[in-house]
Design an enzyme around this catalytic site. Structure first.
Site, PDB file in Angstrom:
ATOM      1  CB  CYS A  17      -0.576   2.476   3.997  1.00  0.00           C
ATOM      2  SG  CYS A  17      -2.103   1.893   3.227  1.00  0.00           S
ATOM      3  CG  ASP A  18       3.230   1.057   4.425  1.00  0.00           C
ATOM      4  OD1 ASP A  18       2.761   1.480   5.510  1.00  0.00           O
ATOM      5  OD2 ASP A  18       2.998  -0.082   3.991  1.00  0.00           O
ATOM      6  CB  CYS A  57      -0.925  -0.005   1.211  1.00  0.00           C
ATOM      7  SG  CYS A  57      -1.949   1.475   1.321  1.00  0.00           S
TER       8      CYS A  57
END
Lengths: 308, 308
Positions: A137-138, A134
């Protein structure tokens, strides 16, 4: 344990499941939504620019609006995982990990699809230590570092474009000679001067000390190997349906996707499906939502005892 | 006269056509939208409460957002009527009333459906003099007066609920013994104390001096006639596809609806369709939008010379 007989249980809380919930509620059906991840994969999209009505919106914001829409109709969204489904003469028993079971007269399967693994050395070992599924997300963890994105489709390019605004250099690694993504995304990618395309390259190993430090690629033609120094590997190699509990219950294709007709009916009477988990080849929020509405209206017609 | 060969012409500018336009543009296709009415029937809905992401929005506002979305991608929406289509070896010639013709390699038909006439005495004569096919458009003219709504489906109930806030008394006239609409709409209708249901009643004549003064009903069982004193008759008797120019070009069902498969492909290669004009039984904005996206992606795959 819920003893009450519901009209419909919706499995999944992404765009398809939440839209189905809106339509079930408005049709006066007693409905329970059960989902592992609110918003599903859509919640992980950095920017959604093709849901008509919103020129630009983040996946999280759009899914939050879907959730509010559902909850405004008095529908409860249960955060749990469905692990098994059985039918007893027109009544379905839906078993969850934590909340016991639910009984219903019709089912809507909107379980979505999850990121596919590469299955190479180091992928599991470095998961959460530089290997990510992701980018949104990261990605921010790797500001100013070098990163690799694996894949050549829309989601890979979306990730590469997103990361190019954060990372020093983004390597886009694809096993084929050309990208298979929307023209507008390819153009946007080409406009970034810190994206390096690595085409015809197959990733074969991820390595490092405690965290990811490199990824090894092999040329698809010559077999020559090369090492890229990267701190993160974002895997965008497609999706797979996690529907083991559906085997033998409804017809699946060879990829494990749920077979549906044009009205979102599965092979089993009373069971409907919509969204990324189905054989519909286009995985898009607006399409999942439209088909979620179809599944709900088909379930409504089924429950009223007549065809659509 | 446009000599340029376009990739796609989209016929229709409602939810299906505009969503198809967004997807065609983002896929890098050269596209022209041609439509008679911006927003189609959706633009006439008083309130839309089932387009996920917007708990309440007027039809006009939602369609205005779709239009802005399309135009932000550099797509021109031409306000004209398509009167004929011919194919010459994979190239389609699209003839319009006022703007000459267009040539394209693929076609998306999103022509929607229009209100059905009752076909009774006085209907044509009093059109615009009390006979209306759009409660939202004309309802405010009859504030404090008595009005009749003809029909028993979602659009009829939507109109009756809307008019009940304006008119003195709303007569809901339906030829069957029960309403066939969403439970939530039926409940909302029942909560209004100035709506009088006239079930099992068939409208047979509309009359008056210069403007509508009455409508004559016949009981479906006994044949007994009665006269309602009303100043307006809102006809909500379903919809029909105005697709005469499609006869012999693509397969239509017995209602004149365009036959499509689950990927929005018609019987003719290179021609796709979505929305209310197709055989999909559920006529909803979110479904038309989802299928508009499918039609565009199927057209894209067709133009790339490979199946989806």
């Amino acid at each position: 344990m819920a003893a009450e007989l519901l009209d419909v249980v919706i499995v999944g809380s992404g765009p398809a499941g939440l839209t189905a919930a809106i339509y079930c509620a408005r049709s006066g059906l007693k409905v329970q939504v059960i989902g592992k991840t609110l918003g599903g994969q859509a919640a992980e999209a950095s920017t959604i620019e093709n849901y008509p009505g919103f020129k630009h919106i983040t996946g999280i914001e759009l899914m939050e609006r879907f959730r509010e829409h559902v909850e405004s109709l008095g529908i409860n969204i249960l955060n749990d995982e469905v692990v098994g489904i059985e039918e007893f003469g027109g009544v379905f028993l839906v078993k969850t990990s934590w909340s016991g079971h639910f009984k219903c007269r019709a089912l809507i399967l909107a379980i979505g699809a999850e990121p596919k693994k590469l299955g190479i050395k180091g992928e599991e070992e470095f998961r959460g230590k530089g290997v990510s599924y992701c980018a949104v997300c990261d990605g921010p963890l790797f500001r100013g570092r070098n990163v690799a994105v694996i894949g050549g489709g829309n989601s890979a390019l979306d990730a590469a474009v997103y990361l190019s605004a954060l990372a020093k250099t983004v390597y886009l690694v694809h096993r084929r000679g050309e990208l298979r993504a929307a023209q507008s995304l390819i153009e946007r990618l080409n406009s970034r001067n810190n994206v390096v395309k690595k085409l015809n390259k197959v990733p074969i190993e991820i390595g490092g000390e405690r965290f990811v430090e490199w990824i090894k690629l092999k040329d698809a033609s010559s077999g020559a190997e090369e090492l890229l120094n990267v701190n993160a590997v974002f895997v965008e190699a497609g999706r797979e349906v996690r529907g083991n509990f559906l085997k033998g219950f409804v017809a699946l294709d060879d990829k494990g996707q749920i077979v549906v007709d044009a009205l979102c009916r599965t092979s089993r009477e009373g069971v409907f499906a919509a969204g990324d988990a189905t054989i519909t080849p286009y995985k898009q929020v607006i399409i999942a939502a439209g088909d979620g509405a179809k599944a709900a209206l088909s379930a409504y017609e089924y429950l009223k005892g007549r065809g659509p």
